[in-house]
Structure formats: C-alpha cells, structure tokens
Scaffold this motif. Structure first.
Motif, short mmCIF file in Angstrom:
data_model
loop_
_atom_site.label_atom_id
_atom_site.label_comp_id
_atom_site.label_asym_id
_atom_site.label_seq_id
_atom_site.Cartn_x
_atom_site.Cartn_y
_atom_site.Cartn_z
N GLY A 1 34.47 36.54 41.92
CA GLY A 1 35.13 35.95 40.75
C GLY A 1 35.86 34.67 41.11
N LEU A 2 35.25 33.86 42.00
CA LEU A 2 35.90 32.67 42.54
C LEU A 2 35.22 31.39 42.02
N ARG B 1 40.19 43.94 47.19
CA ARG B 1 40.16 42.81 46.27
C ARG B 1 41.50 42.65 45.57
N ASN B 2 41.76 41.42 45.10
CA ASN B 2 43.00 41.14 44.38
C ASN B 2 42.89 41.61 42.93
N GLY B 3 44.02 41.76 42.28
CA GLY B 3 44.03 42.18 40.88
C GLY B 3 44.05 43.69 40.78
N GLY C 1 40.23 44.37 40.73
CA GLY C 1 39.40 43.48 41.51
C GLY C 1 38.39 42.68 40.72
N LEU C 2 38.48 42.70 39.39
CA LEU C 2 37.59 41.92 38.55
C LEU C 2 38.32 40.68 38.05
N SER C 3 37.55 39.65 37.71
CA SER C 3 38.18 38.44 37.18
C SER C 3 38.83 38.71 35.83
N GLU C 4 38.26 39.64 35.06
CA GLU C 4 38.84 40.13 33.81
C GLU C 4 38.12 41.42 33.49
#
Length: 571
Positions: free
Chosen positions: A502-503, A127-129, A132-135
């Motif tokens: 988280g999209l 996952r990105n980040g 991998g969490l949206s925040e």
C-alpha cells in the motif's frame, strides 16, 4: 518484534497448589480453618495470584524468534499487545477487533488451518495500521469474494460440474450449456509478471462469473498458498490440454485473435475452448478482447485459456460492461492490486520463513525502514556509477536518507540516536556495498544511525530456478513491509512490492545514455502497477484513441509514458 508465547498446560491443580494457598494465606495473615468452604476459598485465591503472576511473566518475556512460529496461538497474544499499545479497550471488544485484524477487515475467509499457511493470518503483525491495509475493502468486494469462494467450491477440480465441462473439452463439442465456466491462467514470464497477471486474470474471472484455474508451472505450488477454502485453484495433472498450454501462440487454431482475423467467429458456433493471447506482442485482433462486443461472444465459451505478461486491469476499467461493477468493488481505484494481492498471494511456509527470519534479524528494531529496489536494464556488467549517483541523489533529495559529513567527524550527542535500516534488492551486490561503505566510513549530519542490508545478489535473473524465485518472492514481500520505498522504472518486481505494501514509491527515472537523470526520481501518483502494453483503440468508434485520456481514473504511467495505471478519482 516481540513474540509472546502462551502456556498450554491446562492440567488440574495438584496438592502442592493447595499447600501454596495455605502459605499465601498465612503471609496475608488469614487464619486457615480446616473446612471445605475455606479450603476452596484459598484454592481460588491461589489461582488468582497465579494468573496475575503468569500474565506479568508473559508481558516481560522476550524470547529469541529466529524461526517461523509454528503454533498459531502466539498470534492472538501479539495482536492483543498491539491493541493495548493503540489504546484499544480490553473489555471483550478487542477480540472482535483481533478477529477483523487477522482477516484484514473481512477480506480473508476464516476457514483455513493457520499452521498450513502461517503468512495468511500472521502477516498483519508485520505491517503498519490496524489491519495492515491502506484502507478497508468495500463491503461489496467482501461479499463478492465470499460468493466467488462458493462458486469455486462448486465448480473447482473434480467436482461434478468440472468433470462435465472437461468431458466436453475432450470431445471438442458442447453437449449442453454448462453451469460453470473457467479461465485457465498459463504460468508464463518472470515472477513479478506472473503475480500481476494472475491478479488480472482473477479480477476478470470475478467480473465474468468464471472460476480461475492456475497452471502450476514449475514452482507456483512452492511459492503460494491456496487462496480459496476447501478446494484447490491449481489445474489437476490430468487436465486434458495440459501438454498444449505452453505451445499455444497467435498461430494456434484456438487463438481468438486469429479466429477474428479469419472471420471464423459466429454466434451459432461456440467452441468449448478459446485461447486468449494477451502478451506484450499481441496484435490488433488480440486486443479486441477489451471490447464489449467481443466479450459477449466469449461469455458463451466454457473454457478461456489465457497467456499474458501484462497487468491489464486498467483497460478493464475502460469497458462499459464492467464499469458499474468495478466502481462498487473498488470505490478507490488505486487499491485494486492492493486488495487483490493481499487476498490472493500468501507466501508458503518455506518462503514465509525467509521473510520472518530476515525481518526480525535486520529490520524489526529500527525506527524507520526504507526499501530500495534496483533493476538495471543497461547492457554490460554493473554496478554503474550513474545508477549509484541516481540512487543517492534521490534518497537525499527526498529526505529518505540523511547526508554524511565527508570533511569532518561529528560526535553524536548523548542519548539513543534514531535508527534507519535500508533494505536493498538487486541482482548485483555492488550498489549495496557502495551505500553501506558510505554510511560506515562517514557519520551522518543528523546523527542518525543507518544500516544497509541486502538479502541476496543472484547476479542475473534465473526464473527457472526454484530457490531463486523463493528468494525473489521473499524480497518482494520484505520490501512491502518498509515505511518508504524507492523503485526502478519498468520493474514489475517493484510494482508487486508497492501494491502489497500500500505504498506510493519514489520511482527512479530510467537512465539514458549512461547518465543519471535530473531530477533523479518522482513520487508515484498511486500504488497501482503499470499496464505496459495497453491497446489504443476506441471500441465504440472503431478507431485509434489515447486511452489514457478517456476517464480521470486511468492515466499514463510515471515511468512509461505510453503505459496505463489506475489512480484515485480525486488525483
């Protein structure tokens, strides 16, 4: 994605190592004196050089990875490589970051055997980040999850408290006030619905200090790892009313809606169990579940048995009794399913193998990944031309995919072109074949290389088949790993993918009368799923109302005008 492996040979150096030290010292023009002090020095020097060479070999190695890693140790190496790419220090602080990445910022408990459920701690690699969490989750949510895990361990299957309440359930009367209360979730409906409703039931359990126990149905154990440490969340096979779970309906004597209709609910008579009918066909009495007044009575009942095919969390946010708690748990309202989903739903090793093998074979090396999830509700045999036209119109209009040159050939410029891969999921293979052929037969105007892939095409939904659901779960997860996502209206399959990833997807409008809508799609307000059948009732005023207009963070859905979804306070 590179997969780096450690050498686990930690045996002591042999005499040949000492001979190597003498050779190295001679090469460096160091005089070898036959004393213990010098010998130890050469020994340490050889180990240092060996360590440097071994570290370099790890960085340069790139072995094939066509299976799920069975040894948890590569995880740490991959994390460290990712951190170095992000410019993180390697002075010891990276181990702290590594630990937080692996635990998703504290969302997950660090109490599991990694090999038993590889996806739990390894998914962050895909996952990105940073994690991998949206925040990051709120500290209060993390605290409440740890508190819940303690409660679940104390009250879970076959504990003393569980056995006591089960005894009352068998007898049909309460012997004394129990220190543990439960929500039993009935496995019901398609896989996407089950995931969304299970998250809803868990949040309700969290808000009411109950323990969630899950009906395993025919395949839940094969799809999901246990989310709570030390004790199962699955109902034991000898649970007293197991045989009745799938027979409960609105006419059952235990149905709370029927009890309200018959005015048989009294504060002095509390049954050991109540059935909550929260499916799409529930009536006005069933919907009173979402009123504080009814919750005060339900709070006294040890066993609540719940059947639902709805993501009912948005209506929990309209209840004054839960308002403050929910605000502290989720300061950003559109992250509710994202955090609950990443906490609860970890693919089993069998399903994780499907995810990893497909990702590494087709998606890992692309510069950009686009997911397209297609669910068609039209009657008849597809593929339908208007649906294909809508997909192409949406992806071109929103610059998700490049257009093609149909009239002349374009010779790509020198250098490596940008690559995009498209992961399509559909019961039919027809849409995949049409889009694939378009990018094979014609060059793109941008010079980009576009690959189109579809893992399966089962032709029709087969919710009763184990392998069908394993593939469906793997495809939801794969869609959640894309950079941009296009989903179909009304589809819980798409809701799960967008929430886990988280999209904020581009939602394809539902076609009417066999015609592609114009515009073909729109960007979602939030990554939250839609509650398809919410109540339109003001509990305080005791009259009908538009529940999508009461608070700024609960709005009507983009794809279903009467549905409700959570949005960020500032939208």
């Amino acid at each position: 994605m590179k997969r780096l492996h450690r050498n686990h040979d930690d045996s002591d150096p042999s005499l040949s190592d000492l001979e190597d030290a003498r050779i190295v010292s001679k090469a460096l023009n160091i005089k070898c004196v036959p004393s213990l002090t010098h010998l130890m020095g050469f020994f340490l020097l050889s180990l240092t050089l060996f360590s440097v060479l071994f570290s370099l070999s790890l960085v340069l190695r790139d072995p094939p990875s066509d299976s799920v890693p069975q040894d948890p140790s590569p995880t740490k190496t991959v994390f460290q490589v990712k951190q170095s790419e992000q410019g993180l220090n390697n002075d010891g602080s990276d181990s702290v970051i590594l630990h937080e990445d692996k635990l998703l910022g504290g969302l997950l408990a660090d109490k599991f055997d990694e090999v038993s459920c590889l996806s739990r701690y390894h998914s962050v690699m895909y996952r990105n980040g940073v994690n991998g969490l949206s925040e990051n989750p709120s500290s209060y949510l993390i605290s409440r999850l740890r508190t819940y895990e303690i409660l679940h361990k104390r009250c879970g299957p076959y504990t003393e408290s569980y056995n006591k309440t089960v005894k009352d359930l068998r007898s049909g009367r309460l012997s004394e006030s129990s220190d543990c209360k439960y929500v039993v979730w009935i496995s019901y409906s398609g896989l996407g619905n089950r995931i969304l409703t299970l998250a809803s039931a868990f949040l309700y359990a969290l808000l009411t200090n109950r323990v969630l126990l899950v009906d395993p149905g025919v395949d839940m154990i094969d799809l999901f790892c246990e989310p709570f440490p030390d004790i199962s969340w699955f109902l034991p096979p000898d649970f007293p009313i197991n045989s009745q779970l799938h027979d409960f309906n609105q006419n059952s004597a235990q149905c709370y809606g029927k009890m309200l209709k018959n005015e048989s609910v009294t504060s002095s008579t509390v049954p050991p169990s109540v059935y909550l009918h929260l499916s799409h066909d529930y009536d006005d009495q069933d919907k009173l579940f979402f009123c504080d007044e009814e919750q005060r009575f339900l709070q006294k009942v040890p066993w609540l048995v719940m059947r639902t095919d709805n993501y009912f969390i948005p209506s929990l946010f309209l209840m004054p009794a839960f308002e403050q708690e929910l605000s502290e748990l989720f300061p950003n309202k559109e992250t509710v399913f994202h955090f609950l989903g990443r906490y609860l739903f970890h693919p089993t090793n069998r399903v994780w193998g499907l995810v990893v093998r497909y990702y590494e074979a087709y998606l890992a090396k692309a510069d950009e990944r686009v997911g397209i999830q297609i669910r068609v509700f039209d009657i008849g045999t597809g593929p339908f031309q208007h649906v294909l036209d809508q997909i192409i119109a949406c992806t071109l209009k929103e610059n998700l995919l490049p257009d093609v040159a149909r009239t002349k050939d374009i010779i790509s410029s020198s250098g490596k072109p940008k690559s995009k891969v498209v992961l399509m999921t559909s019961l039919s293979s027809g849409y995949f074949e049409k889009v694939r052929d378009m990018y094979w037969e014609y060059p793109t105007l941008t010079g980009e290389v576009v690959g189109i892939y579809q893992p399966s095409h089962e032709e029709h939904q087969q919710s009763e088949k184990q392998m069908h659901n394993q593939k469906a779960w793997a495809e939801m997860y794969l869609l959640s790993l894309t950079d941009n996502l296009v989903t179909s209206s009304w589809s819980t399959f798409g809701y799960v993918a967008q929430g886990l990833g988280g999209l904020k997807p581009w939602i394809l409008y539902k076609p009417e009368n066999g015609t592609a809508p114009d515009p073909p799609c729109r960007r979602a307000m939030s990554m939250e799923p839609c509650f398809h059948a919410p109540p339109f009732y003001d509990c305080k005023a005791k009259r009908g109302t538009d529940t999508g207009e009461l608070v700024p963070h609960v709005r009507h859905c983009e794809d279903m005008s009467w549905g409700l979804k959570l949005v960020d306070n500032h939208v």
